[in-house]
Motif scaffolding. Structure first.
Motif, PDB file in Angstrom:
ATOM      1  N   GLN A 154      16.517 -26.569 -56.160  1.00 10.48           N
ATOM      2  CA  GLN A 154      15.696 -25.307 -56.366  1.00 10.48           C
ATOM      3  C   GLN A 154      16.227 -24.231 -56.315  1.00 10.48           C
ATOM      4  O   GLN A 154      15.397 -23.102 -57.047  1.00 10.48           O
ATOM      5  CB  GLN A 154      14.759 -26.322 -55.243  1.00 10.48           C
ATOM      6  CG  GLN A 154      13.176 -25.260 -54.761  1.00 10.48           C
ATOM      7  CD  GLN A 154      12.830 -26.123 -53.387  1.00 10.48           C
ATOM      8  OE1 GLN A 154      13.106 -25.453 -52.555  1.00 10.48           O
ATOM      9  NE2 GLN A 154      12.476 -27.581 -53.471  1.00 10.48           N
ATOM     10  N   GLN A 155      17.032 -23.322 -55.482  1.00 12.52           N
ATOM     11  CA  GLN A 155      17.579 -22.379 -55.755  1.00 12.52           C
ATOM     12  C   GLN A 155      18.497 -21.685 -56.758  1.00 12.52           C
ATOM     13  O   GLN A 155      17.879 -20.761 -57.042  1.00 12.52           O
ATOM     14  CB  GLN A 155      18.762 -22.654 -54.562  1.00 12.52           C
ATOM     15  CG  GLN A 155      18.104 -23.169 -53.354  1.00 12.52           C
ATOM     16  CD  GLN A 155      18.930 -23.261 -51.588  1.00 12.52           C
ATOM     17  OE1 GLN A 155      20.824 -22.700 -52.005  1.00 12.52           O
ATOM     18  NE2 GLN A 155      18.858 -24.300 -51.260  1.00 12.52           N
ATOM     19  N   GLU A 156      18.498 -22.896 -57.669  1.00 11.14           N
ATOM     20  CA  GLU A 156      18.875 -22.488 -58.239  1.00 11.14           C
ATOM     21  C   GLU A 156      17.925 -21.704 -59.553  1.00 11.14           C
ATOM     22  O   GLU A 156      17.975 -20.625 -60.805  1.00 11.14           O
ATOM     23  CB  GLU A 156      19.943 -23.570 -59.677  1.00 11.14           C
ATOM     24  CG  GLU A 156      21.828 -23.290 -58.585  1.00 11.14           C
ATOM     25  CD  GLU A 156      22.141 -24.312 -59.750  1.00 11.14           C
ATOM     26  OE1 GLU A 156      22.190 -25.096 -60.895  1.00 11.14           O
ATOM     27  OE2 GLU A 156      22.973 -25.042 -58.799  1.00 11.14           O
ATOM     28  N   GLN A 157      16.515 -22.980 -59.188  1.00 12.19           N
ATOM     29  CA  GLN A 157      15.670 -22.418 -60.356  1.00 12.19           C
ATOM     30  C   GLN A 157      15.421 -20.552 -59.819  1.00 12.19           C
ATOM     31  O   GLN A 157      15.003 -19.832 -60.583  1.00 12.19           O
ATOM     32  CB  GLN A 157      14.688 -23.355 -60.320  1.00 12.19           C
ATOM     33  CG  GLN A 157      13.707 -22.892 -61.532  1.00 12.19           C
ATOM     34  CD  GLN A 157      13.796 -23.020 -63.165  1.00 12.19           C
ATOM     35  OE1 GLN A 157      14.531 -23.872 -63.418  1.00 12.19           O
ATOM     36  NE2 GLN A 157      13.201 -21.876 -63.414  1.00 12.19           N
ATOM     37  N   ILE A 158      15.197 -20.806 -58.658  1.00 14.53           N
ATOM     38  CA  ILE A 158      14.464 -19.152 -57.955  1.00 14.53           C
ATOM     39  C   ILE A 158      15.904 -17.834 -57.950  1.00 14.53           C
ATOM     40  O   ILE A 158      14.750 -16.899 -59.009  1.00 14.53           O
ATOM     41  CB  ILE A 158      15.166 -19.039 -56.779  1.00 14.53           C
ATOM     42  CG1 ILE A 158      13.688 -20.724 -56.115  1.00 14.53           C
ATOM     43  CG2 ILE A 158      14.476 -17.690 -55.957  1.00 14.53           C
ATOM     44  CD1 ILE A 158      14.449 -20.274 -54.436  1.00 14.53           C
ATOM     45  N   LEU A 159      16.831 -18.264 -58.821  1.00 18.22           N
ATOM     46  CA  LEU A 159      17.633 -17.369 -59.336  1.00 18.22           C
ATOM     47  C   LEU A 159      17.478 -17.021 -61.160  1.00 18.22           C
ATOM     48  O   LEU A 159      17.192 -15.854 -61.108  1.00 18.22           O
ATOM     49  CB  LEU A 159      19.358 -17.703 -59.047  1.00 18.22           C
ATOM     50  CG  LEU A 159      19.162 -17.398 -57.487  1.00 18.22           C
ATOM     51  CD1 LEU A 159      20.765 -18.338 -57.625  1.00 18.22           C
ATOM     52  CD2 LEU A 159      19.510 -16.609 -57.381  1.00 18.22           C
ATOM     53  N   HIS A 160      17.062 -18.377 -61.461  1.00 18.19           N
ATOM     54  CA  HIS A 160      16.650 -18.032 -63.186  1.00 18.19           C
ATOM     55  C   HIS A 160      15.715 -17.715 -62.695  1.00 18.19           C
ATOM     56  O   HIS A 160      15.513 -16.426 -63.729  1.00 18.19           O
ATOM     57  CB  HIS A 160      16.822 -19.060 -63.623  1.00 18.19           C
ATOM     58  CG  HIS A 160      18.504 -20.186 -64.051  1.00 18.19           C
ATOM     59  ND1 HIS A 160      19.026 -19.795 -65.243  1.00 18.19           N
ATOM     60  CD2 HIS A 160      19.005 -21.580 -63.267  1.00 18.19           C
ATOM     61  CE1 HIS A 160      20.449 -20.207 -65.083  1.00 18.19           C
ATOM     62  NE2 HIS A 160      20.237 -21.458 -64.191  1.00 18.19           N
ATOM     63  N   ASP A 161      14.741 -17.525 -62.234  1.00 19.10           N
ATOM     64  CA  ASP A 161      13.441 -17.401 -62.560  1.00 19.10           C
ATOM     65  C   ASP A 161      13.500 -15.422 -61.909  1.00 19.10           C
ATOM     66  O   ASP A 161      13.212 -14.974 -62.658  1.00 19.10           O
ATOM     67  CB  ASP A 161      11.809 -17.726 -61.537  1.00 19.10           C
ATOM     68  CG  ASP A 161      11.726 -19.434 -61.527  1.00 19.10           C
ATOM     69  OD1 ASP A 161      12.358 -19.037 -63.620  1.00 19.10           O
ATOM     70  OD2 ASP A 161      11.892 -19.973 -61.522  1.00 19.10           O
ATOM     71  N   ALA A 162      14.501 -15.287 -61.370  1.00 16.45           N
ATOM     72  CA  ALA A 162      14.485 -13.927 -60.482  1.00 16.45           C
ATOM     73  C   ALA A 162      15.361 -12.459 -61.773  1.00 16.45           C
ATOM     74  O   ALA A 162      15.526 -11.638 -61.482  1.00 16.45           O
ATOM     75  CB  ALA A 162      14.977 -13.633 -59.050  1.00 16.45           C
ATOM     76  N   TYR A 163      16.138 -13.523 -62.185  1.00 18.26           N
ATOM     77  CA  TYR A 163      16.853 -12.858 -63.153  1.00 18.26           C
ATOM     78  C   TYR A 163      16.054 -13.236 -64.820  1.00 18.26           C
ATOM     79  O   TYR A 163      17.565 -12.612 -65.478  1.00 18.26           O
ATOM     80  CB  TYR A 163      18.313 -12.829 -62.725  1.00 18.26           C
ATOM     81  CG  TYR A 163      19.098 -12.684 -61.521  1.00 18.26           C
ATOM     82  CD1 TYR A 163      19.578 -11.168 -61.307  1.00 18.26           C
ATOM     83  CD2 TYR A 163      18.522 -12.873 -60.969  1.00 18.26           C
ATOM     84  CE1 TYR A 163      19.772 -10.381 -59.936  1.00 18.26           C
ATOM     85  CE2 TYR A 163      19.485 -11.921 -58.921  1.00 18.26           C
ATOM     86  CZ  TYR A 163      19.894 -10.716 -59.590  1.00 18.26           C
ATOM     87  OH  TYR A 163      20.241 -10.523 -58.006  1.00 18.26           O
ATOM     88  N   ALA A 164      15.303 -13.582 -65.335  1.00 15.12           N
ATOM     89  CA  ALA A 164      15.089 -14.078 -66.165  1.00 15.12           C
ATOM     90  C   ALA A 164      15.578 -12.313 -67.169  1.00 15.12           C
ATOM     91  O   ALA A 164      15.454 -13.000 -68.344  1.00 15.12           O
ATOM     92  CB  ALA A 164      14.179 -14.355 -66.642  1.00 15.12           C
ATOM     93  N   ARG A 165      15.089 -11.404 -67.244  1.00 16.95           N
ATOM     94  CA  ARG A 165      14.516 -10.281 -67.544  1.00 16.95           C
ATOM     95  C   ARG A 165      15.961  -9.344 -67.700  1.00 16.95           C
ATOM     96  O   ARG A 165      16.120  -8.213 -68.589  1.00 16.95           O
ATOM     97  CB  ARG A 165      13.605  -9.408 -67.284  1.00 16.95           C
ATOM     98  CG  ARG A 165      12.437 -10.465 -68.076  1.00 16.95           C
ATOM     99  CD  ARG A 165      11.452  -9.294 -68.161  1.00 16.95           C
ATOM    100  NE  ARG A 165      11.153  -8.864 -66.539  1.00 16.95           N
ATOM    101  CZ  ARG A 165       9.740  -9.793 -66.271  1.00 16.95           C
ATOM    102  NH1 ARG A 165       9.649 -11.154 -66.920  1.00 16.95           N
ATOM    103  NH2 ARG A 165       9.271  -9.560 -64.625  1.00 16.95           N
ATOM    104  N   GLU A 166      16.963 -10.126 -66.857  1.00 17.11           N
ATOM    105  CA  GLU A 166      17.577  -8.640 -67.353  1.00 17.11           C
ATOM    106  C   GLU A 166      18.968  -9.032 -68.201  1.00 17.11           C
ATOM    107  O   GLU A 166      19.380  -9.914 -68.117  1.00 17.11           O
ATOM    108  CB  GLU A 166      18.739  -9.018 -64.980  1.00 17.11           C
ATOM    109  CG  GLU A 166      18.480  -8.870 -64.024  1.00 17.11           C
ATOM    110  CD  GLU A 166      17.184  -7.829 -64.450  1.00 17.11           C
ATOM    111  OE1 GLU A 166      17.975  -6.852 -64.805  1.00 17.11           O
ATOM    112  OE2 GLU A 166      16.116  -7.156 -64.162  1.00 17.11           O
TER     113      GLU A 166
END
Ligand SMILES: Cc1cc2nc3c(=O)[nH]c(=O)nc-3n(C[C@H](O)[C@H](O)[C@H](O)COP(=O)(O)OP(=O)(O)OC[C@H]3O[C@@H](n4cnc5c(N)ncnc54)[C@H](O)[C@@H]3O)c2cc1C
Length: 399
Positions: free
Chosen positions: A237-249
């Motif tokens: 779940q935490q990894e998914q949060i990071l993928h979502d937060a940094y998707a556009r970087e």
């Protein structure tokens, strides 16, 4: 001496350092750690001010210096990976007056090695319930084991279970700083050798760093966000949060995210502080992040843990094991030091994460200009002066 049989919950920097000093003063500590082994992860951390004195009194300063990260340079990069501002490592990291920078995991292991033969460690277990009994605390562990201890110390971090049991739910004590942090090892794709790179996007910062001794690099992701509801124990779940937060970087961020799944030392948490009116209740006392987390943004979490452990053990010994007198003196000695260091967190975070594209552009221009100024070391020393003042805001007694 009274009350020598002490249970410490949490084998972090705070718990292990406390165990060391309690042993030196003649107590018999047992440390119970929920993880199967010590958690060696983390980015590089600084040991400053009074905390340097603590590790020196433990005879560890030389070893810490020999394990120093030896960072040579720090640079801010743009999305294309171009270094737009570079400085030498000490200037970039704001290190002065002999501060020691070491990987958190190296310090953790060193402290554990120093204590493992004298201290009883129980891994893979945790406190399930506590009951006051005559002259002690009866503890039942998650494993079903039970024991009676004279004193219990909660050194079990930001989300301390000991604190929840003795003082109430964490919502009463946690102050959210509006950001999340994640740290993990990644392959050293950039072949970094003692260099740190920082990428700043709007609301999202990413850093990576490698020491000469490491085959891997460390990644740190820091992003602004309102409170997220997620399970503390659910890594996917935490990894998914990071993928979502940094998707556009851009820059190396996609490779960092790819490497994250394979990291054995994944760490994710909110940037929060703990504020409490008292750190003890009866025979239970809190230490380190459990009692007064200043957040990684303060840069002082480890130093607070080291100093707090030294003072708590010292004051208990000075009170001949009398917990009421010892806990009161611990709080009296530490309170102003804690307040000064906690104040650093909210102001530092503003320099670490930029809110808007405009702020990112402005800070890139400023950093690029500053990095070329001849007197930049003096200028940056002024910026870090508050950290050094806070790091020295206590005079350590010789217990
Ligand atoms: C893996 C990891 C990486 C970190 N990386 C950084 C970093 O890069 N930079 C930074 O500034 N700070 C970092 N921190 C936080 C930093 O270590 C602390 O702010 C500081 O050292 C104070 O430590 P502490 O011992 O009070 O808390 P912590 O370091 O959080 O240690 C608490 C310990 O208690 C254990 N524990 C938790 N709950 C229970 C329970 N119920 N029963 C028994 N044990 C329990 C945890 O597993 C942990 O070992 C990290 C913490 C961890 C755990």
């Amino acid at each position: 001496m009274k009350n020598t049989n002490v249970l410490i919950s949490g084998a972090g920097i705070a718990g292990i350092t406390l165990a060391y000093w309690l042993r030196r003063h003649g107590f018999s500590p047992t440390v119970v750690e929920r993880a199967a082994t010590i958690r060696e992860g983390g980015y590089k951390i600084d040991i400053r001010g009074a905390a340097l004195e603590v590790v020196e009194r433990m005879g560890l300063l030389e070893e810490i210096r020999s394990m120093r990260t030896d960072v040579r340079a720090g640079s801010v990069v743009n999305a294309a990976g171009k270094r737009v501002a570079s400085m030498d490592g000490d200037t970039f990291g704001g290190r002065v007056h002999g501060d020691a920078e070491i990987l958190r995991g190296d310090l953790h292991r060193m402290l554990y090695e120093r204590t493992k033969d004298d201290v009883r460690y129980v891994f893979g277990d945790s406190i399930a319930s506590m009951n006051d009994v005559a002259d002690g605390v009866e503890v039942t562990f998650a494993s079903g084991q039970t024991g009676v201890y004279d004193l219990v110390v909660g050194a079990d971090g930001l989300h301390s279970v000991t604190r929840a049991m003795a003082f109430g739910p964490e919502e009463r004590f946690l102050r959210d700083l509006g950001h999340y942090i994640s740290i993990f090892s990644v392959p050293n794709h950039l072949n970094l050798d003692r260099e740190e790179l920082t990428y700043i996007g709007p609301g999202r910062t990413a850093l990576t760093y490698s020491t000469a001794k490491d085959t891997d690099a460390k990644a740190m992701l820091l992003f602004s966000s309102g409170p997220l509801s997620h399970d503390q124990r659910d890594r996917s779940q935490q990894e998914q949060i990071l993928h979502d937060a940094y998707a556009r970087e851009g820059w190396e961020v996609p490779r960092m995210l790819d490497g994250m799944a394979g990291a054995a030392d994944f760490y994710f948490d909110s940037l929060s502080q703990v504020h409490m009116e008292r750190w003890s209740e009866g025979r239970v006392v809190l230490l380190g992040d459990a009692a007064y987390c200043a957040s990684p943004a303060s840069g002082q979490g480890t130093s607070l843990a080291l100093v707090g452990a030294y003072v708590l053990a010292g004051e208990l010994a000075a009170a001949d094991g009398d917990h009421e007198a010892g806990f009161e003196a611990y709080e009296r000695e530490m309170r102003a030091f804690v307040d000064a260091n906690q104040k650093l967190g909210p102001s530092n975070i503003k320099q670490m994460v930029m809110r808007t594209k405009g702020q990112v552009r402005f800070s890139m221009v400023m950093l690029s200009l500053i990095s070329r100024l001849p007197g930049k070391e003096k200028m940056l020393a002024k910026v870090v002066a508050p950290i050094h003042k806070a790091a020295n805001a206590i005079s350590l007694k010789n217990y």
